[in-house]
Design an enzyme around this catalytic site. Structure first.
Site, PDB file in Angstrom:
ATOM      1  CB  THR A 238      -0.889   0.032   1.265  1.00 45.40           C
ATOM      2  OG1 THR A 238      -1.655  -1.174   1.305  1.00 45.40           O
ATOM      3  CG2 THR A 238      -1.816   1.230   1.244  1.00 45.40           C
TER       4      THR A 238
ATOM      5  CE  LYS B 132      -5.079  -0.926   1.754  1.00 49.83           C
ATOM      6  NZ  LYS B 132      -5.330  -2.159   2.448  1.00 49.83           N
TER       7      LYS B 132
ATOM      8  CE  LYS C  77       1.655   2.342   4.054  1.00 56.03           C
ATOM      9  NZ  LYS C  77       2.161   1.041   3.667  1.00 56.03           N
TER      10      LYS C  77
HETATM   11  P1  NAD Z   1       6.022  -5.857   7.190  1.00 57.48           P
HETATM   12  O1  NAD Z   1       6.812  -4.720   7.749  1.00 57.48           O
HETATM   13  O2  NAD Z   1       5.711  -7.019   8.048  1.00 57.48           O
HETATM   14  O3  NAD Z   1       6.739  -6.411   5.873  1.00 57.48           O
HETATM   15  C1  NAD Z   1       7.485  -5.644   4.970  1.00 57.48           C
HETATM   16  C2  NAD Z   1       8.765  -6.420   4.685  1.00 57.48           C
HETATM   17  O4  NAD Z   1       9.532  -5.714   3.709  1.00 57.48           O
HETATM   18  C3  NAD Z   1       9.640  -6.573   5.938  1.00 57.48           C
HETATM   19  O5  NAD Z   1       9.876  -7.939   6.177  1.00 57.48           O
HETATM   20  C4  NAD Z   1      10.919  -5.811   5.565  1.00 57.48           C
HETATM   21  O6  NAD Z   1      12.078  -6.378   6.110  1.00 57.48           O
HETATM   22  C5  NAD Z   1      10.898  -5.926   4.045  1.00 57.48           C
HETATM   23  N1  NAD Z   1      11.732  -4.933   3.379  1.00 57.48           N
HETATM   24  C6  NAD Z   1      11.824  -3.601   3.622  1.00 57.48           C
HETATM   25  N2  NAD Z   1      12.700  -3.033   2.769  1.00 57.48           N
HETATM   26  C7  NAD Z   1      13.166  -4.023   1.967  1.00 57.48           C
HETATM   27  C8  NAD Z   1      14.090  -4.078   0.905  1.00 57.48           C
HETATM   28  N3  NAD Z   1      14.738  -2.988   0.481  1.00 57.48           N
HETATM   29  N4  NAD Z   1      14.331  -5.261   0.317  1.00 57.48           N
HETATM   30  C9  NAD Z   1      13.708  -6.382   0.731  1.00 57.48           C
HETATM   31  N5  NAD Z   1      12.808  -6.403   1.741  1.00 57.48           N
HETATM   32  C10 NAD Z   1      12.547  -5.239   2.356  1.00 57.48           C
HETATM   33  O7  NAD Z   1       4.687  -5.193   6.607  1.00 57.48           O
HETATM   34  P2  NAD Z   1       3.361  -5.969   6.172  1.00 57.48           P
HETATM   35  O8  NAD Z   1       2.377  -5.963   7.287  1.00 57.48           O
HETATM   36  O9  NAD Z   1       3.739  -7.243   5.509  1.00 57.48           O
HETATM   37  O10 NAD Z   1       2.798  -4.943   5.085  1.00 57.48           O
HETATM   38  C11 NAD Z   1       3.330  -4.878   3.766  1.00 57.48           C
HETATM   39  C12 NAD Z   1       2.491  -3.925   2.959  1.00 57.48           C
HETATM   40  O11 NAD Z   1       1.141  -4.391   2.961  1.00 57.48           O
HETATM   41  C13 NAD Z   1       2.441  -2.497   3.530  1.00 57.48           C
HETATM   42  O12 NAD Z   1       2.488  -1.595   2.463  1.00 57.48           O
HETATM   43  C14 NAD Z   1       1.118  -2.450   4.273  1.00 57.48           C
HETATM   44  O13 NAD Z   1       0.583  -1.149   4.349  1.00 57.48           O
HETATM   45  C15 NAD Z   1       0.271  -3.365   3.405  1.00 57.48           C
HETATM   46  N6  NAD Z   1      -0.863  -3.991   4.099  1.00 57.48           N
HETATM   47  C16 NAD Z   1      -0.676  -4.574   5.314  1.00 57.48           C
HETATM   48  C17 NAD Z   1      -1.769  -5.169   5.945  1.00 57.48           C
HETATM   49  C18 NAD Z   1      -1.618  -5.835   7.306  1.00 57.48           C
HETATM   50  O14 NAD Z   1      -2.643  -6.150   7.928  1.00 57.48           O
HETATM   51  N7  NAD Z   1      -0.406  -6.074   7.784  1.00 57.48           N
HETATM   52  C19 NAD Z   1      -3.031  -5.163   5.340  1.00 57.48           C
HETATM   53  C20 NAD Z   1      -3.170  -4.602   4.081  1.00 57.48           C
HETATM   54  C21 NAD Z   1      -2.075  -4.008   3.477  1.00 57.48           C
END
Ligand code: NAD
Length: 296
Positions: free
Chosen positions: A93, A168, A243
């Site tokens: 997102t 979204k 966010k």
């Molecule tokens: P998260 O922080 O658990 O996962 C993100 C991952 O990206 C982490 O493991 C981090 O180490 C990795 N990362 C960061 N920079 C990186 C790079 N340069 N190279 C490789 N890996 C890298 O977050 P999440 O909860 O998995 O959310 C991911 C996305 O999904 C976000 O944009 C969030 O807004 C969206 N989202 C999350 C949810 C939820 O309930 N968690 C729901 C809908 C949408």
């Protein structure tokens, strides 16, 4: 068999990549955090040495990263090593402007792209029941849809590049505002002597009906599966709601759309975060409404 590259194996990306493996795909994954890499390796993802290593033999590359700056930085790194004709799908997102910038960056090297943010949270990612909101060309959508269907139950084409992100933030702005409205109604009812169940029974069958009330009720009792019955453990964390409301506010400012309630909702979630509740489920906002009512 051509691989699917998967970059960002966190709370969402980890189970999404695992579902691709379960569906028989060869997944080459990478995350900067070792524990995420180790967890995905246990799920059958082949771990690459770096982000570039996920791309070289991939037909499709998926990213699931925290924000727009991460997506642009990773795509800047991997676009030069991707083969022409590769499809990049960003499921993070992120802000609409960065999403469209990422599309242009990849298009300049002959790489097709989709922005495909999700709703459904970690539960939906694990159960492969996510909804994908997808922006990009008809051709790219037709290519990406079967892969997205392995991780979700609904895949909706929303139009041109960036429109998945637009859908979204519009949806989540409705959600943030409606959760505050439902919380205010319960607190007002409480103060006037109306039971939670009575308000639920009336509003859930009347014109106040909405998802925040009927599926995710912010008081314990009426909807047994809602986080209110589990000490407001997420679910969908208040930090993520904040966010998304900030993204909606920035997008509204950029096109001069009047979103008074969306902006107010962002300020309310900011206050909640400042009180240290970022990790709670976003429906715990009712605690702030109650507390402010007590201090009036
Ligand atoms: P998260 O922080 O658990 O996962 C993100 C991952 O990206 C982490 O493991 C981090 O180490 C990795 N990362 C960061 N920079 C990186 C790079 N340069 N190279 C490789 N890996 C890298 O977050 P999440 O909860 O998995 O959310 C991911 C996305 O999904 C976000 O944009 C969030 O807004 C969206 N989202 C999350 C949810 C939820 O309930 N968690 C729901 C809908 C949408």
């Amino acid at each position: 068999m051509p691989a699917i590259g998967f970059i960002g194996l966190g709370n969402m990306g980890g189970p999404m990549a695992a579902n691709l493996v379960k569906a028989g795909e060869h997944v080459l994954g990478f995350d900067v955090v070792p524990v995420s890499r180790e967890a995905s390796a246990r799920d059958g993802v082949q771990i690459a040495a770096n982000a570039r290593g996920t791309v070289e033999n991939a037909d499709i590359v998926i990213s699931m990263l925290p924000g727009g700056e991460h997506v642009l930085s990773v795509w800047n790194d991997i676009v030069p090593v991707a083969r022409q004709g590769t499809l990049f799908i960003d499921c993070s997102t992120i802000d609409v402007e960065s999403a469209r910038k990422a599309h242009r960056l990849a298009a300049s090297r002959g790489i097709a792209t989709l922005d495909a943010p999700v709703s459904g949270g970690v539960g939906g990612a694990k159960a492969a029941t996510l909804t994908f909101m997808v922006g990009g060309s008809e051709h790219a959508f037709a290519r990406g849809k079967p892969v997205l269907e392995r991780m979700g139950k609904r895949v909706v084409h929303c139009g041109e590049a960036g429109n998945g992100q637009v859908a979204k933030i519009c949806n989540n702005m409705i959600l943030g505002v409606s959760m505050i409205a439902v919380s205010e109604a319960f607190v007002l009812g409480e103060k006037l002597g109306l039971s939670h169940q009575a308000l639920f029974d009336v509003a859930s069958a009347s014109s106040g009906q909405c998802w925040s009330l009927t599926s995710y009720c912010p008081v314990p009792g009426p909807v047994p599966a809602s986080p209110a019955n589990n000490e407001y453990k997420p679910g969908f964390a208040a930090a993520l709601m904040l966010k998304d409301l900030r993204l909606a506010k920035a997008a509204a400012d950029s096109v001069k759309a009047s979103t008074t309630l969306g902006a107010k909702a962002a300020r309310i979630y900011e206050d909640f975060a400042q009180q240290g509740h970022s990790a709670a489920d976003f429906s715990a906002i009712i605690k702030l409404v109650r507390e402010q009512s007590e201090n009036r």
